[in-house]
Design a protein around this motif. Structure first.
Motif, short mmCIF file in Angstrom:
data_model
loop_
_atom_site.label_atom_id
_atom_site.label_comp_id
_atom_site.label_asym_id
_atom_site.label_seq_id
_atom_site.Cartn_x
_atom_site.Cartn_y
_atom_site.Cartn_z
N VAL A 26 0.85 -1.19 0.00
CA VAL A 26 0.00 0.00 0.00
C VAL A 26 0.89 1.25 0.00
O VAL A 26 0.65 2.20 -0.74
N LYS A 27 1.94 1.20 0.83
CA LYS A 27 2.81 2.37 0.97
C LYS A 27 3.49 2.74 -0.35
O LYS A 27 3.56 3.90 -0.72
N VAL A 28 3.97 1.73 -1.08
CA VAL A 28 4.68 2.03 -2.33
C VAL A 28 3.72 2.17 -3.52
O VAL A 28 4.15 2.42 -4.64
N GLY A 29 2.42 1.94 -3.27
CA GLY A 29 1.44 2.16 -4.32
C GLY A 29 1.22 0.97 -5.24
O GLY A 29 0.60 1.09 -6.28
N ARG A 30 1.76 -0.21 -4.85
CA ARG A 30 1.47 -1.40 -5.66
C ARG A 30 0.01 -1.79 -5.46
O ARG A 30 -0.63 -2.36 -6.32
N LEU A 31 -0.49 -1.51 -4.27
CA LEU A 31 -1.93 -1.61 -4.01
C LEU A 31 -2.42 -0.19 -3.80
O LEU A 31 -1.95 0.51 -2.91
N LYS A 32 -3.35 0.25 -4.67
CA LYS A 32 -3.77 1.66 -4.61
C LYS A 32 -5.04 1.81 -3.79
O LYS A 32 -5.81 0.86 -3.65
N HIS A 33 -5.22 3.04 -3.27
CA HIS A 33 -6.42 3.33 -2.50
C HIS A 33 -7.66 3.00 -3.31
O HIS A 33 -7.77 3.41 -4.46
N GLY A 34 -8.55 2.23 -2.72
CA GLY A 34 -9.78 1.86 -3.42
C GLY A 34 -9.67 0.51 -4.14
O GLY A 34 -10.68 -0.06 -4.53
N ASP A 35 -8.43 0.01 -4.33
CA ASP A 35 -8.24 -1.29 -5.00
C ASP A 35 -8.84 -2.43 -4.18
O ASP A 35 -8.79 -2.42 -2.95
N ALA A 36 -9.36 -3.41 -4.89
CA ALA A 36 -9.84 -4.62 -4.21
C ALA A 36 -8.64 -5.53 -3.95
O ALA A 36 -7.74 -5.64 -4.78
N LEU A 37 -8.65 -6.18 -2.81
CA LEU A 37 -7.61 -7.15 -2.50
C LEU A 37 -7.96 -8.47 -3.20
O LEU A 37 -9.14 -8.80 -3.32
N PRO A 38 -6.96 -9.22 -3.66
CA PRO A 38 -7.31 -10.52 -4.25
C PRO A 38 -8.00 -11.39 -3.20
O PRO A 38 -7.83 -11.16 -2.01
N PRO A 39 -8.75 -12.40 -3.63
CA PRO A 39 -9.40 -13.28 -2.65
C PRO A 39 -8.38 -13.92 -1.70
O PRO A 39 -7.24 -14.19 -2.12
N GLU A 40 -8.82 -14.18 -0.48
CA GLU A 40 -7.92 -14.76 0.54
C GLU A 40 -7.22 -16.03 0.04
O GLU A 40 -6.04 -16.23 0.32
N ARG A 41 -8.00 -16.86 -0.68
CA ARG A 41 -7.38 -18.13 -1.09
C ARG A 41 -6.23 -17.91 -2.09
O ARG A 41 -5.24 -18.62 -2.07
N ASP A 42 -6.35 -16.87 -2.93
CA ASP A 42 -5.27 -16.57 -3.88
C ASP A 42 -4.03 -16.07 -3.14
O ASP A 42 -2.91 -16.46 -3.46
N ILE A 43 -4.26 -15.18 -2.16
CA ILE A 43 -3.12 -14.67 -1.40
C ILE A 43 -2.43 -15.83 -0.68
O ILE A 43 -1.21 -15.94 -0.68
#
Ligand code: 16G
Length: 245
Positions: A26-43
């Motif tokens: 999140v800090k480096v912007g690879r995950l952007k504000h408002g982005d959906a997180l991948p499903p738990e099982r994928d992570i």
């Protein structure tokens, strides 16, 4: 976003490592504000950890307000909220307040219906037991940011059919020449319970402002009794004070 396999190296529990990895993204912007997180099982699969580990890391980030869970649609990266400064001396509506700031107000309806009044509604709105009251509950959103939850009760005499209200309650009353000219408002501090926090996209226990407003016509009749819950991190209420006579 796809975290690499978490190596066995380093110290500390796996969920803490995964939490740091997500925070970093999140800090480096690879995950952007408002982005959906991948499903738990994928992570879990990408990082080669169990789903319990993923759940724990996400729970921590939700509690910190970095991620938000939305019922039915998943987990998202929280958006930083821009603060709204609201003058306490003016009787305005949410739609007007947001329009003045160049923001678009929108509502997600939670309930709209006509009911027999509760004892509170009878006392506050001055209604008899055999009359009707319109109840309107909604999540109030400005530029896609949920800001408040509002439960309004309006005497059936002034609003016999709540289904006509689609955007602004005050505009709908105005059409019927019902013009509140005065209101009394009470603001108190509260901590968000789970259901409300979920709707507003804040962590459970986050600071909230509980606001009650009773508005009156020039004749002194009460029109509206509204209980609302505002995000504490999104609102500043500002009042002008003058010296007593
Ligand atoms: C504001 C009022 C609320 C009123 C609503 C009407 C506060 C705390 N509350 O949100 O009492 O019902 O405006 O808004 O300010 P609308 O005309 O946009 O529906």
């Amino acid at each position: 976003f796809s975290p690499e396999r978490l190596s066995g190296g380093g110290t500390g529990p796996l969920y803490v490592k995964l939490r740091r990895r997500l925070e970093e993204a999140v800090k480096v912007g690879r995950l952007k504000h408002g982005d959906a997180l991948p499903p738990e099982r994928d992570i879990a699969e990408f990082a080669a950890v169990s789903r319990v580990t993923v759940r724990k890391a996400i729970d921590d980030l939700v509690a910190e307000g970095i991620l938000v869970r939305r019922h039915g649609s998943g987990t998202f990266v929280a958006k930083p909220v821009s603060k709204v400064e609201q003058r306490l001396s003016q009787l305005t509506s949410f739609t007007e307040d947001m329009a003045r700031r160049g923001m678009t107000a929108r509502s997600e309806w939670l309930h709209k219906g006509i009911h027999t009044p509760s004892p509170d509604e009878m006392m506050i709105l001055g209604l008899a037991a055999d009359t009707r009251v319109s109840r309107l509950s909604r999540l109030r959103i400005a530029d896609d940011q949920p800001l408040a939850i509002e439960h309004a009760s309006v005497s059936g005499e002034f609003l016999p059919d709540p289904s006509v209200v689609t955007t602004s309650l005050y505009a709908e009353l105005e059409k019927r020449q019902v013009r509140p000219v005065r209101a009394v408002q009470r603001i108190s501090a509260t901590n968000m319970k789970e259901a409300d926090a979920g709707l507003l996209g804040v962590p459970v226990g986050a600071a909230g402002l509980s606001i009650e407003r009773i508005s009156y016509l020039g004749s002194g009749r009460a029109v509206e009794f509204t209980r609302s819950l505002y995000r504490g991190d999104a609102y500043d209420f500002v009042a002008e004070l003058t010296i007593g006579a």
